[in-house]
Design a protein around this motif. Structure first.
Motif, PDB file in Angstrom:
ATOM      1  N   LYS A   1       0.851  -1.196   0.000  1.00  0.00           N
ATOM      2  CA  LYS A   1       0.000   0.000   0.000  1.00  0.00           C
ATOM      3  C   LYS A   1       0.884   1.242   0.000  1.00  0.00           C
ATOM      4  N   PHE A   2       0.629   2.132  -0.926  1.00  0.00           N
ATOM      5  CA  PHE A   2       1.437   3.343  -1.079  1.00  0.00           C
ATOM      6  C   PHE A   2       0.983   4.410  -0.095  1.00  0.00           C
ATOM      7  N   HIS A   3       1.934   4.929   0.678  1.00  0.00           N
ATOM      8  CA  HIS A   3       1.669   6.036   1.601  1.00  0.00           C
ATOM      9  C   HIS A   3       2.393   7.308   1.170  1.00  0.00           C
ATOM     10  N   SER A   4       3.661   7.179   0.846  1.00  0.00           N
ATOM     11  CA  SER A   4       4.444   8.322   0.372  1.00  0.00           C
ATOM     12  C   SER A   4       5.599   7.773  -0.468  1.00  0.00           C
ATOM     13  N   ALA A   5       6.455   8.664  -0.920  1.00  0.00           N
ATOM     14  CA  ALA A   5       7.569   8.243  -1.769  1.00  0.00           C
ATOM     15  C   ALA A   5       8.566   7.370  -1.025  1.00  0.00           C
ATOM     16  N   ILE A   6       8.559   7.435   0.305  1.00  0.00           N
ATOM     17  CA  ILE A   6       9.500   6.635   1.090  1.00  0.00           C
ATOM     18  C   ILE A   6       8.786   5.674   2.020  1.00  0.00           C
ATOM     19  N   SER A   7       7.472   5.573   1.923  1.00  0.00           N
ATOM     20  CA  SER A   7       6.707   4.719   2.832  1.00  0.00           C
ATOM     21  C   SER A   7       5.679   3.919   2.044  1.00  0.00           C
ATOM     22  N   PHE A   8       5.809   2.594   2.077  1.00  0.00           N
ATOM     23  CA  PHE A   8       4.845   1.676   1.476  1.00  0.00           C
ATOM     24  C   PHE A   8       4.955   0.373   2.248  1.00  0.00           C
ATOM     25  N   LYS A   9       3.813  -0.094   2.744  1.00  0.00           N
ATOM     26  CA  LYS A   9       3.809  -1.234   3.655  1.00  0.00           C
ATOM     27  C   LYS A   9       2.962  -2.358   3.083  1.00  0.00           C
ATOM     28  N   PRO A  10       3.357  -3.610   3.341  1.00  0.00           N
ATOM     29  CA  PRO A  10       2.520  -4.748   2.916  1.00  0.00           C
ATOM     30  C   PRO A  10       1.171  -4.723   3.623  1.00  0.00           C
ATOM     31  N   THR A  11       0.108  -4.921   2.862  1.00  0.00           N
ATOM     32  CA  THR A  11      -1.263  -4.818   3.377  1.00  0.00           C
ATOM     33  C   THR A  11      -2.049  -6.046   2.943  1.00  0.00           C
ATOM     34  N   LEU A  12      -2.949  -6.470   3.827  1.00  0.00           N
ATOM     35  CA  LEU A  12      -3.815  -7.614   3.548  1.00  0.00           C
ATOM     36  C   LEU A  12      -5.250  -7.139   3.408  1.00  0.00           C
ATOM     37  N   ALA A  13      -5.893  -7.486   2.306  1.00  0.00           N
ATOM     38  CA  ALA A  13      -7.301  -7.179   2.059  1.00  0.00           C
ATOM     39  C   ALA A  13      -8.046  -8.492   1.839  1.00  0.00           C
TER      40      ALA A  13
END
Length: 374
Positions: A252-264
């Motif tokens: 999941k994209f949050h910012s240019a330096i932050s993206f975390k694995p997400t479960l849907a």
């Protein structure tokens, strides 16, 4: 008198005589013609370098032929030979400086490539970010209406790993693989669990983890722009397996330096109806249906649309995260290339200065040995 006809092509042996030397010329070979005066300095330097090398070689050969009369002379010649080595006697130059120079050239080219890839990734990330923000408006209403059930244990489940088709994007795909490994360990009691991979990198990594559970692999999804029609076709193929729940793992994209694995987690119509029936006052009951028997059909349509919308959003989120991760990775690579280039340049300059110093020591040692022997 000036020479009547001569030809100058950069080497001293191709001057046709007679030649009148330029006044003050150290080599005595430069021509007096006005068209050749510009090459006077280069002629002198080239001649000086060649003369220095020839003098060094002949001096060493004379040293080798001189008989050793005293211990002092013998130690001088022996020390000179050890200092020069066998390659200096034959006139062969050491290739270490050339190897360092070639490596410097290669590192410069790599730095140019990484800078260009960073700029391309930054440009693609801006466009992908706009698409991600628009797709979130399709998924958020379903989450508010139906909720999310990450801890559900259905009879049959499908785990979907959304990864990229290309590498050079840091640990983006490795994070998805780690998350999928933890997911499989968490629900290892489920006997009927299948894997679906989107992206070539995810298929290659999960093939070593659970090759028997992979039922569907989809690649080359990011060569063209990701569309809802494309996501709908993938969702239709996943729905054919008849799973009660589909777990989608993506970045999941949050910012240019932050993206975390997400479960849907997306449920099918039957499982969704069971979950809504167990709740007090389901939000779906607020809406009035024209025909009472249409509740099942409405749930079926909503479940299929939710799967396609969630998958579409997951692919866009992961695509945007891929560009952001590649931009950061190429920036770090450019910095590392600059640091390596500085170290290699320093090493090259030191080796070059050491070579010049050794040549001077050879000439001085040889001249001193000849004076003592004479």
């Amino acid at each position: 008198a000036p020479c009547a006809e001569r030809r100058h092509v950069g080497t001293l042996t191709e001057h046709r005589w007679p030649v009148m030397p330029i006044a003050g010329c150290c080599c005595g070979l430069c021509c007096c013609s006005s068209r050749h005066k510009g090459t006077h300095r280069s002629c002198c330097s080239s001649w000086a370098i060649m003369a220095l090398r020839q003098a060094t070689g002949s001096l060493l050969q004379r040293l080798a032929a001189v008989p050793l009369e005293t211990n002092t002379l013998g130690s001088s010649v022996q020390a000179t030979s050890q200092l020069l080595g066998g390659e200096a006697l034959s006139g062969v130059r050491h290739a270490s400086n050339q190897a360092v120079k070639q490596r410097i050239r290669a590192i410069k080219n790599i730095g140019k490539i990484t800078k260009a890839m960073k700029m391309v990734a930054a440009s693609k990330m801006r466009n992908a970010q706009l698409a991600v923000e628009n797709s979130r408006g399709m998924v958020e209403p379903f989450v508010r209406l139906f909720g999310d059930y990450p801890g559900i244990e259905p009879p049959k489940a499908i785990n979907v790993a959304v990864t990229s088709d290309r590498g050079l994007c840091g640990g983006l795909n490795s994070n998805i693989t780690k998350q999928m490994r933890q997911l499989l360990a968490m629900y290892k009691g489920e006997t009927n669990t299948e894997l679906v991979t989107i992206g070539d990198k995810g298929r290659a990594q999960l093939q070593r983890l659970a090759p028997d559970q992979i039922k569907l692999s989809i690649a080359d999804t990011y060569k063209e722009r990701v569309t809802f029609s494309q996501a709908s076709l993938i969702a239709e193929e996943i729905a054919k397996h008849g799973a009660d729940a589909v777990r989608i793992v993506f970045n999941k994209f949050h910012s240019a330096i932050s993206f975390k694995p997400t479960l849907a987690t997306v449920l099918n119509a039957e499982a969704l109806d069971r979950q809504l029936a167990g709740e007090q006052g389901s939000k779906l009951d607020v809406y009035e249906l024209e025909v009472a028997n249409e509740r099942g059909d409405a749930l079926q349509d909503l479940a299929e649309f939710q799967l396609a919308a969630t998958l579409y959003n997951a692919m866009l989120e992961n695509n945007c995260s891929e560009h952001a991760s590649r931009m950061s990775a190429m920036e770090n690579s450019s910095k590392s290339a600059g640091e390596i280039l500085d170290k290699l340049t320093l090493q090259y300059n030191r080796d070059r200065q050491a070579t010049i110093t050794n040549e001077l020591i050879e000439i001085i040692s040889g001249a001193a040995a000849l004076e003592e022997s004479g």
